[in-house]
Scaffold this motif. Structure first.
Motif, PDB file in Angstrom:
ATOM      1  N   CYS A  40       1.030  -1.339   0.079  1.00 26.39           N
ATOM      2  CA  CYS A  40       0.170  -0.160  -0.198  1.00 26.39           C
ATOM      3  C   CYS A  40       0.803   1.066  -0.245  1.00 26.39           C
ATOM      4  O   CYS A  40       0.037   2.294  -0.829  1.00 26.39           O
ATOM      5  N   LEU A  43       2.299   1.568  -3.357  1.00 20.34           N
ATOM      6  CA  LEU A  43       1.182   2.272  -4.179  1.00 20.34           C
ATOM      7  C   LEU A  43       0.833   3.568  -3.972  1.00 20.34           C
ATOM      8  O   LEU A  43       1.039   4.499  -4.257  1.00 20.34           O
ATOM      9  N   GLU A  44       1.294   4.079  -3.159  1.00 21.89           N
ATOM     10  CA  GLU A  44       1.244   6.016  -2.095  1.00 21.89           C
ATOM     11  C   GLU A  44       1.823   6.387  -2.730  1.00 21.89           C
ATOM     12  O   GLU A  44       2.113   7.627  -3.061  1.00 21.89           O
ATOM     13  N   ASP A  46       3.859   6.314  -5.889  1.00 24.78           N
ATOM     14  CA  ASP A  46       3.684   5.539  -7.019  1.00 24.78           C
ATOM     15  C   ASP A  46       5.179   5.085  -7.460  1.00 24.78           C
ATOM     16  O   ASP A  46       5.968   5.211  -8.822  1.00 24.78           O
ATOM     17  N   TYR A  50      -0.133  -0.740  -9.758  1.00 24.08           N
ATOM     18  CA  TYR A  50      -0.840  -1.606  -9.112  1.00 24.08           C
ATOM     19  C   TYR A  50      -0.245  -2.088  -7.475  1.00 24.08           C
ATOM     20  O   TYR A  50       0.920  -2.885  -7.423  1.00 24.08           O
ATOM     21  N   TYR A  73      -5.718   3.729   3.441  1.00 28.24           N
ATOM     22  CA  TYR A  73      -4.584   4.309   2.584  1.00 28.24           C
ATOM     23  C   TYR A  73      -5.660   4.485   1.578  1.00 28.24           C
ATOM     24  O   TYR A  73      -6.695   3.795   1.066  1.00 28.24           O
ATOM     25  N   ASP A  74      -4.971   5.524   0.392  1.00 25.80           N
ATOM     26  CA  ASP A  74      -5.836   6.339  -0.253  1.00 25.80           C
ATOM     27  C   ASP A  74      -5.975   5.259  -1.799  1.00 25.80           C
ATOM     28  O   ASP A  74      -4.968   5.780  -2.585  1.00 25.80           O
ATOM     29  N   CYS A  75      -6.628   4.408  -1.719  1.00 23.70           N
ATOM     30  CA  CYS A  75      -6.737   3.226  -3.054  1.00 23.70           C
ATOM     31  C   CYS A  75      -7.487   2.701  -3.212  1.00 23.70           C
ATOM     32  O   CYS A  75      -8.857   3.076  -2.888  1.00 23.70           O
ATOM     33  N   TYR A  76      -8.119   2.080  -4.007  1.00 22.56           N
ATOM     34  CA  TYR A  76      -8.891   1.577  -5.087  1.00 22.56           C
ATOM     35  C   TYR A  76      -9.012   0.059  -5.463  1.00 22.56           C
ATOM     36  O   TYR A  76      -8.217   0.038  -5.937  1.00 22.56           O
ATOM     37  N   LEU A 179      -5.593  -3.918  -6.906  1.00 26.04           N
ATOM     38  CA  LEU A 179      -5.251  -1.612  -6.020  1.00 26.04           C
ATOM     39  C   LEU A 179      -4.621  -1.129  -7.105  1.00 26.04           C
ATOM     40  O   LEU A 179      -3.522  -2.117  -7.305  1.00 26.04           O
ATOM     41  N   GLY A 180      -5.474   0.092  -7.090  1.00 26.51           N
ATOM     42  CA  GLY A 180      -4.042   1.361  -7.676  1.00 26.51           C
ATOM     43  C   GLY A 180      -5.632   2.717  -7.129  1.00 26.51           C
ATOM     44  O   GLY A 180      -5.438   2.559  -6.603  1.00 26.51           O
ATOM     45  N   LYS A 181      -4.075   3.598  -7.677  1.00 26.54           N
ATOM     46  CA  LYS A 181      -4.405   5.175  -7.211  1.00 26.54           C
ATOM     47  C   LYS A 181      -5.937   5.503  -7.480  1.00 26.54           C
ATOM     48  O   LYS A 181      -6.442   6.118  -6.481  1.00 26.54           O
TER      49      LYS A 181
END
Length: 273
Positions: A40, A43-44, A46, A50, A73-76, A179-181
């Motif tokens: 995570c 991903l945060e 960059d 993914y 975390y700010d992910c989707y 997971l992606g941003k």
């Protein structure tokens, strides 16, 4: 041409890597991480595009740490993958069942193989994940230790399989989330995940869940996790069918969010078969 970097927890041969390849194919660059949270964070920051994390096993249920990270975390969630899990007991070449004293694996590996393990008086030592356990046994090069991991991990780390398919449920499957941003959705997306908390009073959760029945929305799963800073209050993670571009779904989401203390849309993605 820039190669897509995709992170997973563990080392080569992990079930997470298998889920990654199943979803993305072999044209991406898998990036190993020590913990779920490290994926995570990457991903945060960059450093990956993914991430792939396990979220649920058909035998042992939810992987709660991952649920907590989805809220933190700010992910989707942009997709999901399901991997058939077959655990094997493995040791260094030349070792036998009679040599084994200590067994290394992820706690889920032990739990999913408990019927087989109950027949032996081995010391079970939790380790980072199944593939990392296989790597450790290879590096230690001792006959008295073994790992529970996949057949691929045995091949990668040059281990000898002492017992095949020791997991109790031979339909054992793990579901992984991709997971992606960024929140993404297209017409093929048919599953939505949210996390929410409600006021601590009678009927509060009912007022949220009634929107599913009133709009004929099929709820697939609900999972609760404690709100850490508030005793006896809970976050509810809910999966349901739908596409967020549908007017009925949009209205239901809007009404649900108004009835909540906390509401986060975790993703709209295509359900794995």
């Amino acid at each position: 041409m820039t190669v897509l970097k995709v992170g997973f927890q563990g080392v080569k041969g992990a079930y997470s890597e298998e889920a990654l390849i199943q979803f993305f194919g072999d044209t991406v660059e898998p990036v190993t991480h020590k913990t779920f949270e490290d994926v995570c964070k990457a991903l945060e920051d960059d450093t990956i595009t993914y991430g792939v994390l396990p979220i649920e096993n058909s035998s042992t249920g939810a992987i709660t740490d991952v649920y907590d990270l989805l809220n933190k975390y700010d992910c989707y969630i942009v997709g999901e993958s399901r991997v058939k899990v077959n655990h094997h007991l493995m040791g260094i070449p030349g070792s036998t069942i009679e040599d084994i004293k200590d067994v290394y694996s992820h706690p889920q590996g032990f739990e999913q193989s408990k019927d087989y393990l109950s027949g032996y008086n081995w010391k079970l030592i939790p380790y980072y994940n199944t593939a990392k356990s296989a790597e450790y046994v290879m590096n230690q090069n001792k006959k008295q230790i073994a790992a529970i991991a996949s057949k691929k991990a045995a091949q990668i780390y040059g281990l000898h399989i002492l017992a095949n398919q020791i997991n109790s449920n031979h339909q054992n499957t793990t579901r992984f989330v991709i997971l992606g941003k960024n929140l993404t959705s297209d017409n093929t997306c048919n599953k939505i995940s949210v996390v929410l908390s409600t006021p601590h009073k009678a009927g509060a959760l009912y007022h949220v869940l009634k929107h599913f029945a009133e709009n004929d929305i099929n709820m697939l799963k609900i999972e609760s996790r404690p709100v850490g800073h508030t005793p006896w209050e809970y976050y509810f993670y809910i999966d349901f069918e739908g596409n967020m571009n549908d007017t009925i779904i949009k209205d239901a989401l809007a009404h649900m969010s108004k009835d909540c203390h906390h509401f986060k849309l975790l993703g709209n993605y295509k359900k794995s078969n």
